[in-house]
Design a protein around this motif. Structure first.
Motif, PDB file in Angstrom:
ATOM      1  N   PRO A 141      17.458 -50.436  22.096  1.00  0.00           N
ATOM      2  CA  PRO A 141      17.132 -52.187  22.401  1.00  0.00           C
ATOM      3  C   PRO A 141      15.434 -52.225  21.430  1.00  0.00           C
ATOM      4  O   PRO A 141      14.616 -51.519  21.376  1.00  0.00           O
ATOM      5  CB  PRO A 141      17.253 -52.378  23.926  1.00  0.00           C
ATOM      6  N   ASP A 142      15.821 -53.092  21.184  1.00  0.00           N
ATOM      7  CA  ASP A 142      14.188 -54.467  20.503  1.00  0.00           C
ATOM      8  C   ASP A 142      13.161 -54.747  21.975  1.00  0.00           C
ATOM      9  O   ASP A 142      14.098 -55.320  22.010  1.00  0.00           O
ATOM     10  CB  ASP A 142      15.029 -55.305  19.653  1.00  0.00           C
ATOM     11  N   ILE A 143      12.790 -53.913  22.066  1.00  0.00           N
ATOM     12  CA  ILE A 143      11.648 -54.447  22.496  1.00  0.00           C
ATOM     13  C   ILE A 143      10.263 -54.980  22.323  1.00  0.00           C
ATOM     14  O   ILE A 143       9.267 -55.715  22.653  1.00  0.00           O
ATOM     15  CB  ILE A 143      11.095 -52.987  23.557  1.00  0.00           C
ATOM     16  N   ILE A 144      10.094 -55.243  20.749  1.00  0.00           N
ATOM     17  CA  ILE A 144       9.243 -56.343  20.548  1.00  0.00           C
ATOM     18  C   ILE A 144       9.383 -57.558  20.584  1.00  0.00           C
ATOM     19  O   ILE A 144      10.763 -58.303  20.129  1.00  0.00           O
ATOM     20  CB  ILE A 144       8.733 -56.050  19.184  1.00  0.00           C
ATOM     21  N   ARG A 145       9.422 -59.058  21.305  1.00  0.00           N
ATOM     22  CA  ARG A 145       9.593 -60.222  21.809  1.00  0.00           C
ATOM     23  C   ARG A 145       9.195 -61.005  21.064  1.00  0.00           C
ATOM     24  O   ARG A 145       7.882 -60.989  20.959  1.00  0.00           O
ATOM     25  CB  ARG A 145       9.980 -60.913  23.269  1.00  0.00           C
ATOM     26  N   THR A 146      10.227 -62.003  20.350  1.00  0.00           N
ATOM     27  CA  THR A 146       9.510 -62.911  19.656  1.00  0.00           C
ATOM     28  C   THR A 146       8.624 -64.242  20.146  1.00  0.00           C
ATOM     29  O   THR A 146      10.669 -64.298  20.607  1.00  0.00           O
ATOM     30  CB  THR A 146      10.716 -63.416  18.163  1.00  0.00           C
ATOM     31  N   VAL A 147       8.267 -64.504  20.651  1.00  0.00           N
ATOM     32  CA  VAL A 147       8.013 -65.941  21.804  1.00  0.00           C
ATOM     33  C   VAL A 147       7.993 -66.526  20.218  1.00  0.00           C
ATOM     34  O   VAL A 147       6.772 -67.303  20.290  1.00  0.00           O
ATOM     35  CB  VAL A 147       7.161 -65.871  22.811  1.00  0.00           C
ATOM     36  N   ARG A 148       8.788 -67.905  20.180  1.00  0.00           N
ATOM     37  CA  ARG A 148       9.181 -69.230  19.860  1.00  0.00           C
ATOM     38  C   ARG A 148       7.558 -70.496  19.716  1.00  0.00           C
ATOM     39  O   ARG A 148       7.123 -70.728  20.942  1.00  0.00           O
ATOM     40  CB  ARG A 148      10.186 -69.872  19.628  1.00  0.00           C
ATOM     41  N   SER A 149       7.343 -70.258  19.001  1.00  0.00           N
ATOM     42  CA  SER A 149       5.435 -70.914  18.838  1.00  0.00           C
ATOM     43  C   SER A 149       4.467 -70.396  19.546  1.00  0.00           C
ATOM     44  O   SER A 149       3.715 -71.121  19.462  1.00  0.00           O
ATOM     45  CB  SER A 149       5.710 -72.623  18.818  1.00  0.00           C
ATOM     46  N   ALA A 150       4.854 -68.785  19.503  1.00  0.00           N
ATOM     47  CA  ALA A 150       3.643 -68.470  20.343  1.00  0.00           C
ATOM     48  C   ALA A 150       3.575 -67.472  19.751  1.00  0.00           C
ATOM     49  O   ALA A 150       1.955 -66.686  19.970  1.00  0.00           O
ATOM     50  CB  ALA A 150       4.066 -68.049  22.079  1.00  0.00           C
ATOM     51  N   GLY A 151       4.465 -66.466  19.597  1.00  0.00           N
ATOM     52  CA  GLY A 151       3.675 -64.906  19.217  1.00  0.00           C
ATOM     53  C   GLY A 151       4.407 -63.967  19.397  1.00  0.00           C
ATOM     54  O   GLY A 151       5.628 -64.064  19.061  1.00  0.00           O
ATOM     55  N   TYR A 152       3.863 -62.853  19.877  1.00  0.00           N
ATOM     56  CA  TYR A 152       5.042 -61.710  19.784  1.00  0.00           C
ATOM     57  C   TYR A 152       4.176 -60.819  21.312  1.00  0.00           C
ATOM     58  O   TYR A 152       3.081 -61.132  21.584  1.00  0.00           O
ATOM     59  CB  TYR A 152       4.192 -60.806  18.485  1.00  0.00           C
ATOM     60  N   SER A 153       5.270 -60.680  22.120  1.00  0.00           N
ATOM     61  CA  SER A 153       5.134 -59.078  22.951  1.00  0.00           C
ATOM     62  C   SER A 153       5.702 -58.149  23.503  1.00  0.00           C
ATOM     63  O   SER A 153       6.899 -58.073  22.973  1.00  0.00           O
ATOM     64  CB  SER A 153       5.247 -60.619  24.404  1.00  0.00           C
ATOM     65  N   LEU A 154       5.417 -57.569  23.931  1.00  0.00           N
ATOM     66  CA  LEU A 154       6.106 -56.380  24.177  1.00  0.00           C
ATOM     67  C   LEU A 154       6.597 -56.427  25.807  1.00  0.00           C
ATOM     68  O   LEU A 154       5.928 -56.029  26.728  1.00  0.00           O
ATOM     69  CB  LEU A 154       5.136 -54.609  24.580  1.00  0.00           C
ATOM     70  N   ASP A 155       8.125 -56.838  25.365  1.00  0.00           N
ATOM     71  CA  ASP A 155       8.884 -57.400  26.974  1.00  0.00           C
ATOM     72  C   ASP A 155       9.930 -55.898  27.025  1.00  0.00           C
ATOM     73  O   ASP A 155      11.071 -56.868  25.575  1.00  0.00           O
ATOM     74  CB  ASP A 155       8.492 -58.844  26.060  1.00  0.00           C
ATOM     75  N   SER A 156      10.733 -55.343  27.525  1.00  0.00           N
ATOM     76  CA  SER A 156      11.683 -54.790  27.573  1.00  0.00           C
ATOM     77  C   SER A 156      12.554 -55.884  27.688  1.00  0.00           C
ATOM     78  O   SER A 156      14.450 -56.148  27.631  1.00  0.00           O
ATOM     79  CB  SER A 156      12.143 -53.821  28.896  1.00  0.00           C
ATOM     80  N   GLY A 157      12.714 -57.437  28.699  1.00  0.00           N
ATOM     81  CA  GLY A 157      13.585 -58.072  29.021  1.00  0.00           C
ATOM     82  C   GLY A 157      14.274 -58.256  30.195  1.00  0.00           C
ATOM     83  O   GLY A 157      14.608 -58.370  30.722  1.00  0.00           O
ATOM     84  N   VAL A 158      13.841 -56.884  30.942  1.00  0.00           N
ATOM     85  CA  VAL A 158      14.250 -56.724  32.136  1.00  0.00           C
ATOM     86  C   VAL A 158      14.200 -57.423  33.571  1.00  0.00           C
ATOM     87  O   VAL A 158      12.558 -57.675  33.657  1.00  0.00           O
ATOM     88  CB  VAL A 158      14.098 -54.894  32.330  1.00  0.00           C
TER      89      VAL A 158
END
Length: 230
Positions: free
Chosen positions: A213-230
């Protein structure tokens, strides 16, 4: 390891000098102001790693400074410790509800405050606790310069390594392209912000091996985050 950037907002000149001395002795990079408005400008100019914020400061209350720091995408996740002579429970609750991570009532010893700051930083920046960074099934040896995912070695270029290291030091934090440029490439780097997107794609391609799973989350209009989504 990079020095921890501290923003100290305290209008008691003697206390500010004392705290600056103690934290610089612990190798913190300290910027200090007695003024709430100036504190917001300093934080916007270069986001700190931690804020020590007195309740009663010039031009803008500590509570309002805390509130505005939490509203800004660049400082929403920066830990804030409030310093105050107010010891009543309702005041402590108000400070914490506004977004403070900890609350220290005056008088306190500088040694106690240093310990409290380091405790908060260990929670939000695992890199301060040692040389091994982990998140989910990703492991980084910052000294040996090696990365593994699920036990498998992941080859990374130097920029992708620094980028992943920064994310691992701040899991769950959302970083704008500009903040990533500042943290990974440095203040003086003459690089376009879109360069970050290129390296994020390279990092994703490298670490998302074997359908993981992709753990680098794209946050619209904000940037990026390391986030497993769990």
């Amino acid at each position: 390891m990079a020095r921890v950037k501290m923003l100290l907002v305290e209008d008691d000149a003697a206390l500010a000098e004392l705290l600056t001395y103690h934290f610089k002795r612990e190798d913190f990079d300290v910027r200090q102001t007695p003024d709430g408005e100036e504190a917001l400008l300093l934080a916007k100019e270069s986001a700190p790693d931690i804020v020590l914020l007195d309740w009663m400061v010039e031009s803008l209350s500590g509570i309002e400074v805390c509130r505005r720091l939490r509203r800004s995408a660049d400082t929403a996740n920066v830990p804030i410790i409030m310093l105050t002579a107010r010891g009543e429970e309702e005041d402590r609750v108000r400070g914490l509800e506004t977004g403070a991570d900890d609350y220290v009532t005056k008088p306190f010893s500088p040694r106690e405050l240093v310990a409290r700051v380091n405790a908060v930083l260990r929670r939000v920046r695992p890199a301060l606790a040692g040389e091994q960074l982990t998140y989910g099934d990703i492991e980084m040896d910052t000294v040996g310069h090696k990365v593994r995912r699920g036990g498998e070695v992941i080859p990374l270029g130097p920029t992708e390594f620094r980028l992943l290291k920064h994310f691992l030091e701040h899991p769950g934090w959302v970083f704008s392209r500009e903040r990533l440029l500042d943290a990974v490439w440095g203040h003086d780097a003459d690089i376009e912000s879109r360069t970050v997107d290129v390296h994020i794609r390279r990092l994703r391609k490298a670490i998302n091996i074997n359908g993981r799973p992709d753990i680098i989350r794209t946050v619209r209009s904000a940037g990026y985050s390391l986030d497993s989504g769990v």
